[in-house]
Design a protein around this motif. Structure first.
Motif, PDB file in Angstrom:
ATOM      1  N   TRP A 143       1.060  -1.380  -0.141  1.00 23.23           N
ATOM      2  CA  TRP A 143      -0.174   0.104   0.130  1.00 23.23           C
ATOM      3  C   TRP A 143       0.897   1.135  -0.055  1.00 23.23           C
ATOM      4  O   TRP A 143       2.027   1.309   0.267  1.00 23.23           O
ATOM      5  CB  TRP A 143      -0.586  -0.189   1.007  1.00 23.23           C
ATOM      6  CG  TRP A 143      -2.027  -1.685   1.221  1.00 23.23           C
ATOM      7  CD1 TRP A 143      -2.163  -2.236   0.553  1.00 23.23           C
ATOM      8  CD2 TRP A 143      -2.877  -1.501   2.061  1.00 23.23           C
ATOM      9  NE1 TRP A 143      -2.882  -2.809   0.835  1.00 23.23           N
ATOM     10  CE2 TRP A 143      -3.805  -2.076   2.287  1.00 23.23           C
ATOM     11  CE3 TRP A 143      -3.015  -1.010   3.080  1.00 23.23           C
ATOM     12  CZ2 TRP A 143      -3.939  -2.969   2.591  1.00 23.23           C
ATOM     13  CZ3 TRP A 143      -4.070  -1.072   4.084  1.00 23.23           C
ATOM     14  CH2 TRP A 143      -4.644  -2.417   3.713  1.00 23.23           C
ATOM     15  N   ARG A 156      -2.589  14.456  -6.488  1.00 23.54           N
ATOM     16  CA  ARG A 156      -3.017  13.979  -7.413  1.00 23.54           C
ATOM     17  C   ARG A 156      -1.492  12.874  -8.673  1.00 23.54           C
ATOM     18  O   ARG A 156      -1.693  11.921  -8.149  1.00 23.54           O
ATOM     19  CB  ARG A 156      -3.336  14.541  -8.333  1.00 23.54           C
ATOM     20  CG  ARG A 156      -4.337  13.948  -9.765  1.00 23.54           C
ATOM     21  CD  ARG A 156      -4.896  14.745 -10.807  1.00 23.54           C
ATOM     22  NE  ARG A 156      -6.165  16.139 -10.130  1.00 23.54           N
ATOM     23  CZ  ARG A 156      -5.883  17.053 -10.439  1.00 23.54           C
ATOM     24  NH1 ARG A 156      -4.869  17.455 -10.354  1.00 23.54           N
ATOM     25  NH2 ARG A 156      -6.968  17.688  -9.982  1.00 23.54           N
ATOM     26  N   VAL A 159      -0.597  10.038  -6.389  1.00 28.62           N
ATOM     27  CA  VAL A 159      -1.498   9.202  -6.189  1.00 28.62           C
ATOM     28  C   VAL A 159      -1.699   8.003  -7.963  1.00 28.62           C
ATOM     29  O   VAL A 159      -1.918   6.962  -7.290  1.00 28.62           O
ATOM     30  CB  VAL A 159      -3.081   9.845  -6.079  1.00 28.62           C
ATOM     31  CG1 VAL A 159      -4.433   8.729  -6.208  1.00 28.62           C
ATOM     32  CG2 VAL A 159      -3.619  10.245  -5.011  1.00 28.62           C
ATOM     33  N   LYS A 160      -1.425   8.634  -8.718  1.00 25.73           N
ATOM     34  CA  LYS A 160      -1.537   7.927 -10.036  1.00 25.73           C
ATOM     35  C   LYS A 160      -0.220   7.662  -9.708  1.00 25.73           C
ATOM     36  O   LYS A 160      -0.149   6.211 -10.801  1.00 25.73           O
ATOM     37  CB  LYS A 160      -1.409   8.902 -11.120  1.00 25.73           C
ATOM     38  CG  LYS A 160      -1.358   8.900 -12.240  1.00 25.73           C
ATOM     39  CD  LYS A 160      -1.553  10.036 -13.715  1.00 25.73           C
ATOM     40  CE  LYS A 160      -1.188   9.113 -15.054  1.00 25.73           C
ATOM     41  NZ  LYS A 160      -0.273   7.880 -15.666  1.00 25.73           N
ATOM     42  N   GLU A 163      -0.559   3.995  -7.773  1.00 27.56           N
ATOM     43  CA  GLU A 163      -1.430   3.072  -8.814  1.00 27.56           C
ATOM     44  C   GLU A 163      -1.173   2.182 -10.291  1.00 27.56           C
ATOM     45  O   GLU A 163      -1.054   0.965 -10.038  1.00 27.56           O
ATOM     46  CB  GLU A 163      -3.486   4.151 -10.025  1.00 27.56           C
ATOM     47  CG  GLU A 163      -3.975   4.958  -8.885  1.00 27.56           C
ATOM     48  CD  GLU A 163      -4.546   5.232  -9.500  1.00 27.56           C
ATOM     49  OE1 GLU A 163      -5.925   5.823  -9.227  1.00 27.56           O
ATOM     50  OE2 GLU A 163      -4.557   5.808 -11.257  1.00 27.56           O
ATOM     51  N   ASP A 164       0.184   3.073 -10.813  1.00 30.28           N
ATOM     52  CA  ASP A 164       0.560   2.778 -11.817  1.00 30.28           C
ATOM     53  C   ASP A 164       1.923   1.348 -11.113  1.00 30.28           C
ATOM     54  O   ASP A 164       1.702   1.166 -12.602  1.00 30.28           O
ATOM     55  CB  ASP A 164       1.224   3.821 -12.982  1.00 30.28           C
ATOM     56  CG  ASP A 164       0.533   4.993 -13.410  1.00 30.28           C
ATOM     57  OD1 ASP A 164      -0.309   4.237 -13.509  1.00 30.28           O
ATOM     58  OD2 ASP A 164       0.865   5.964 -13.683  1.00 30.28           O
ATOM     59  N   TYR A 167       0.938  -0.243  -6.711  1.00 31.65           N
ATOM     60  CA  TYR A 167      -0.038  -0.649  -4.602  1.00 31.65           C
ATOM     61  C   TYR A 167      -1.309  -0.791  -5.202  1.00 31.65           C
ATOM     62  O   TYR A 167      -2.299  -0.666  -5.273  1.00 31.65           O
ATOM     63  CB  TYR A 167       0.173   1.064  -4.645  1.00 31.65           C
ATOM     64  CG  TYR A 167       1.272   1.207  -4.088  1.00 31.65           C
ATOM     65  CD1 TYR A 167       2.409   0.575  -3.133  1.00 31.65           C
ATOM     66  CD2 TYR A 167       2.859   1.636  -5.128  1.00 31.65           C
ATOM     67  CE1 TYR A 167       3.472   0.952  -2.533  1.00 31.65           C
ATOM     68  CE2 TYR A 167       4.013   1.754  -4.501  1.00 31.65           C
ATOM     69  CZ  TYR A 167       4.199   1.481  -3.301  1.00 31.65           C
ATOM     70  OH  TYR A 167       5.716   1.529  -3.039  1.00 31.65           O
ATOM     71  N   ILE A 170      -4.650   3.191  -1.079  1.00 29.12           N
ATOM     72  CA  ILE A 170      -4.157   4.135  -0.292  1.00 29.12           C
ATOM     73  C   ILE A 170      -4.305   5.104   0.729  1.00 29.12           C
ATOM     74  O   ILE A 170      -6.105   4.297   1.308  1.00 29.12           O
ATOM     75  CB  ILE A 170      -4.346   5.765  -1.142  1.00 29.12           C
ATOM     76  CG1 ILE A 170      -4.379   5.640  -2.786  1.00 29.12           C
ATOM     77  CG2 ILE A 170      -3.802   6.492  -0.768  1.00 29.12           C
ATOM     78  CD1 ILE A 170      -2.729   5.571  -3.121  1.00 29.12           C
ATOM     79  N   THR A 240      -9.146   7.960  -7.195  1.00 26.14           N
ATOM     80  CA  THR A 240      -8.161   7.043  -7.450  1.00 26.14           C
ATOM     81  C   THR A 240      -9.742   6.114  -7.815  1.00 26.14           C
ATOM     82  O   THR A 240     -10.085   6.431  -6.981  1.00 26.14           O
ATOM     83  CB  THR A 240      -7.494   7.242  -6.228  1.00 26.14           C
ATOM     84  OG1 THR A 240      -6.753   5.231  -6.232  1.00 26.14           O
ATOM     85  CG2 THR A 240      -8.398   7.359  -5.014  1.00 26.14           C
ATOM     86  N   ARG A 241      -8.812   5.405  -7.539  1.00 25.31           N
ATOM     87  CA  ARG A 241      -9.824   3.879  -8.095  1.00 25.31           C
ATOM     88  C   ARG A 241      -9.369   3.096  -6.704  1.00 25.31           C
ATOM     89  O   ARG A 241      -9.935   1.622  -6.605  1.00 25.31           O
ATOM     90  CB  ARG A 241      -9.366   3.170  -9.215  1.00 25.31           C
ATOM     91  CG  ARG A 241      -8.320   2.416 -10.025  1.00 25.31           C
ATOM     92  CD  ARG A 241      -7.957   1.932 -10.901  1.00 25.31           C
ATOM     93  NE  ARG A 241      -6.347   2.091 -11.486  1.00 25.31           N
ATOM     94  CZ  ARG A 241      -5.323   1.135 -10.537  1.00 25.31           C
ATOM     95  NH1 ARG A 241      -5.791   0.013  -9.991  1.00 25.31           N
ATOM     96  NH2 ARG A 241      -3.901   1.522 -11.062  1.00 25.31           N
ATOM     97  N   LEU A 242      -9.034   2.541  -5.895  1.00 29.27           N
ATOM     98  CA  LEU A 242      -8.063   2.204  -5.317  1.00 29.27           C
ATOM     99  C   LEU A 242      -8.710   2.790  -3.710  1.00 29.27           C
ATOM    100  O   LEU A 242      -8.866   3.241  -4.055  1.00 29.27           O
ATOM    101  CB  LEU A 242      -6.011   2.518  -4.569  1.00 29.27           C
ATOM    102  CG  LEU A 242      -5.672   2.303  -6.025  1.00 29.27           C
ATOM    103  CD1 LEU A 242      -3.555   2.648  -5.409  1.00 29.27           C
ATOM    104  CD2 LEU A 242      -5.723   0.970  -5.885  1.00 29.27           C
TER     105      LEU A 242
END
Length: 385
Positions: A143, A156, A159-160, A163-164, A167, A170, A240-242
């Motif tokens: 995470w 932002r 966070v991106k 994601e990439d 992880y 968040i 975020t999608r996380l």
């Protein structure tokens, strides 16, 4: 954060477990031999007079574990399910900044230990190794811990990148907007070494500090000017999608509000005593928060854990898993990745011993009635075992 132009001294890479290590907390006893005194005082200390650091440890000593008889434990295990995902065990690694303070390879060694031990590692925004490199070395359960940046673009971007890099969640820290160094660190003359920097933020342009007006406070109108608010958290949830966790929760009303907003879970934490000196121990705050959010809402806990018995107590009082902070750095300083992996193994074995003798075959079997409120004198001798 205090800085210095002096680079940290070269240190040999630790590559063996000292024979003196008999239990997980022994890493705390050996750590002063393996790092510079000012660095040790910075890590061991919290903020102010370390009142909350002491409270975190004392809270565990107020509980005893009931032994239970004649239970069949032959199918026992430590697997847990949190927010619908399975984990091998409930021992996670907390986000700890600037790990090159104690080991030349820093977070890379911790990540390798996490992978070997199937432990979820939470990587800090303020890591001394780039978050992408940590992700490549860590196991699949990783995470990213987020600090809001002064500009939304900076937040932002982090966070991106998380994601990439793959992880899985968040974890946004909200209890450390202001961090006051401990008197212990100040008296030791601690300065952050020149080669120990927050590399994830190197490309960020610091926000310009607006001058204070007459009569304005450098705290309220200064430091707190860019502190996150509920609106910022609402914005983050759209970015975020996380799954998003919130770290730094001690009051039940805050936990209820966060649950209502749709965060995945919260970390009951006082930042290891590094935020508000005089805040309650995380363990003391846990039962009321569990009662407020109900049985199914995910809760993690950090601050003060030194043994498997401490983990058992946290689980009994409502945590689904725990985060290990200072012990992580102590073990890293003593024996690198090998030390961190060994520390996790020792904690798990200590937890399993407690579970077996308390008649708990699985983590869900560990309930509040496994404990009794009782003051246990804290051992101040040479060995905590």
């Amino acid at each position: 954060m205090m800085t210095s132009s002096i680079a940290s001294p070269a240190r040999p890479l630790p590559n063996r477990i000292p024979p003196e290590i008999l239990c997980a907390q022994d890493y705390e006893l050996l750590a002063p031999r393996c790092m510079e005194l000012p660095s040790h005082d910075y890590i061991a200390g919290g903020c102010g007079r370390d009142t909350t650091v002491a409270a975190n440890r004392s809270a565990f000593a107020r509980w005893a574990i009931y032994p239970r008889l004649l239970r069949d434990l032959t199918t026992g295990h430590t697997r847990v399910t949190i927010a619908g995902k399975g984990y091998a065990h409930p021992v996670f690694l907390a986000p700890v900044a600037f790990q090159k303070l104690v080991h030349p390879l820093g977070e890379l060694e911790t990540a390798r230990a996490a992978q070997v031990m199937d432990s979820c590692m939470v990587s800090s925004t303020l890591s001394s190794v780039r978050l992408e490199e940590i992700a490549a070395a860590a196991g699949p359960d990783r995470w990213f811990q987020l600090y809001f940046q002064p500009a939304q673009e900076g937040t932002r971007d982090l966070v991106k990148r998380a994601e990439d890099a793959g992880y899985g969640a968040i974890v946004v820290t909200l209890d450390a907007t202001i961090q006051i160094p401990s008197m212990r660190a100040l008296r030791s003359g601690f300065r952050m070494p020149r080669d120990c920097v927050a590399v994830n933020l190197r490309d960020e342009t610091p926000a310009a500090s607006a001058p204070l007006g007459s009569g304005q406070s450098r705290i309220f109108q200064g430091v707190m000017r860019t502190a996150p608010t509920w609106r910022d958290l609402e914005w983050l949830l759209t970015q975020t999608r996380l799954p998003v966790w919130v770290k730094g929760v001690l009051h039940p009303e805050d936990a209820i509000a966060l649950q209502s907003m749709g965060v995945t879970g919260v970390v009951v934490s006082n930042h290891g005593g590094r935020s508000l000196d005089g805040a309650p121990a995380s363990l003391d705050a846990l039962p009321a928060i569990r009662a407020a959010v109900g049985a199914s809402f995910p809760l993690l806990l950090d601050s003060g854990i030194r043994s498997g018995a401490d983990i058992f107590k946290a689980l009994a009082l409502g945590a689904n898993a725990v985060l290990i902070g200072r012990l992580q750095l102590y073990a890293l300083s003593v024996a690198g990745a090998l030390g961190v992996a060994h520390m996790i193994r020792l904690l798990l074995e200590e937890l399993e011993v407690c579970m077996a003798l308390a008649g708990c075959a699985t983590v869900p079997d560990i309930r509040p009635d496994a404990l009794i409120g009782h003051h246990i004198p804290v051992d101040h001798g040479h060995s905590p075992c």
